[in-house]
Design a protein around this motif. Sequence first.
Motif, PDB file in Angstrom:
ATOM      1  N   THR A  77       0.842  -1.193   0.000  1.00 43.98           N
ATOM      2  CA  THR A  77       0.000   0.000   0.000  1.00 43.98           C
ATOM      3  C   THR A  77       0.880   1.248   0.000  1.00 43.98           C
ATOM      4  N   PRO A  78       0.401   2.316  -0.606  1.00 51.13           N
ATOM      5  CA  PRO A  78       1.204   3.532  -0.712  1.00 51.13           C
ATOM      6  C   PRO A  78       1.478   4.172   0.645  1.00 51.13           C
ATOM      7  N   HIS A  79       2.587   4.868   0.734  1.00 50.91           N
ATOM      8  CA  HIS A  79       2.893   5.586   1.970  1.00 50.91           C
ATOM      9  C   HIS A  79       2.590   7.075   1.846  1.00 50.91           C
ATOM     10  N   GLN A  80       2.251   7.532   0.639  1.00 51.98           N
ATOM     11  CA  GLN A  80       1.860   8.931   0.480  1.00 51.98           C
ATOM     12  C   GLN A  80       0.871   9.059  -0.666  1.00 51.98           C
ATOM     13  N   ALA A  81       0.115  10.148  -0.611  1.00 50.68           N
ATOM     14  CA  ALA A  81      -0.823  10.461  -1.686  1.00 50.68           C
ATOM     15  C   ALA A  81      -0.897  11.973  -1.820  1.00 50.68           C
ATOM     16  N   VAL A  82      -1.084  12.427  -3.030  1.00 48.13           N
ATOM     17  CA  VAL A  82      -1.258  13.850  -3.317  1.00 48.13           C
ATOM     18  C   VAL A  82      -2.542  13.984  -4.120  1.00 48.13           C
ATOM     19  N   LEU A  83      -3.493  14.714  -3.566  1.00 47.99           N
ATOM     20  CA  LEU A  83      -4.770  14.938  -4.224  1.00 47.99           C
ATOM     21  C   LEU A  83      -4.830  16.408  -4.610  1.00 47.99           C
ATOM     22  N   VAL A  92      -0.952  13.684   1.834  1.00 46.46           N
ATOM     23  CA  VAL A  92      -1.164  12.649   2.840  1.00 46.46           C
ATOM     24  C   VAL A  92       0.102  11.819   2.952  1.00 46.46           C
ATOM     25  N   LEU A  93       0.557  11.619   4.177  1.00 45.69           N
ATOM     26  CA  LEU A  93       1.769  10.845   4.409  1.00 45.69           C
ATOM     27  C   LEU A  93       1.524   9.874   5.554  1.00 45.69           C
ATOM     28  N   ARG A  94       1.719   8.589   5.256  1.00 41.20           N
ATOM     29  CA  ARG A  94       1.571   7.555   6.287  1.00 41.20           C
ATOM     30  C   ARG A  94       2.711   7.686   7.289  1.00 41.20           C
TER      31      ARG A  94
END
Length: 134
Positions: A77-83, A92-94
């Motif tokens: 699963t990703p550790h970051q996301a940019v929306l 978003v950063l896990r």
Amino acid sequence: MSDPAPLASPDPGVNRATLRAFRSTLPDCATVILSDLEAGLVLASDASFAHPQEQLDALAADTARALSCALDPGVATPHQAVLLGPTASHLVLRDPAIPSHALTCICAPDADLRSMLQAMAGFLARQGRRGTPA
């Protein structure tokens, strides 16, 4: 009979004051949220304006969805996301110390996303002494 011991905070090092201090270092960050991905709860938040609880809950759910997307079942699963949106960017950063937690910054759409993500990673690293009260 003595009072029961207070419940342990899920993350004793991060609270509204800690998030406010962090957000003050990021002029383009309007809102910062620490959420529990598994529970779908906002653990702490700070913002330049008040958010209704329903909106914070929706942001926590969006965070969980953003970090649960894997492109392939064999990929972690990703550790970051940019929306990206027309009025705001959600970064978003896990949390590497507590993978069920994530830090979200809502910032201006023209913010320097790379430096914001670096600041977020640094913040989480500084909080990495989990279990020790701040």
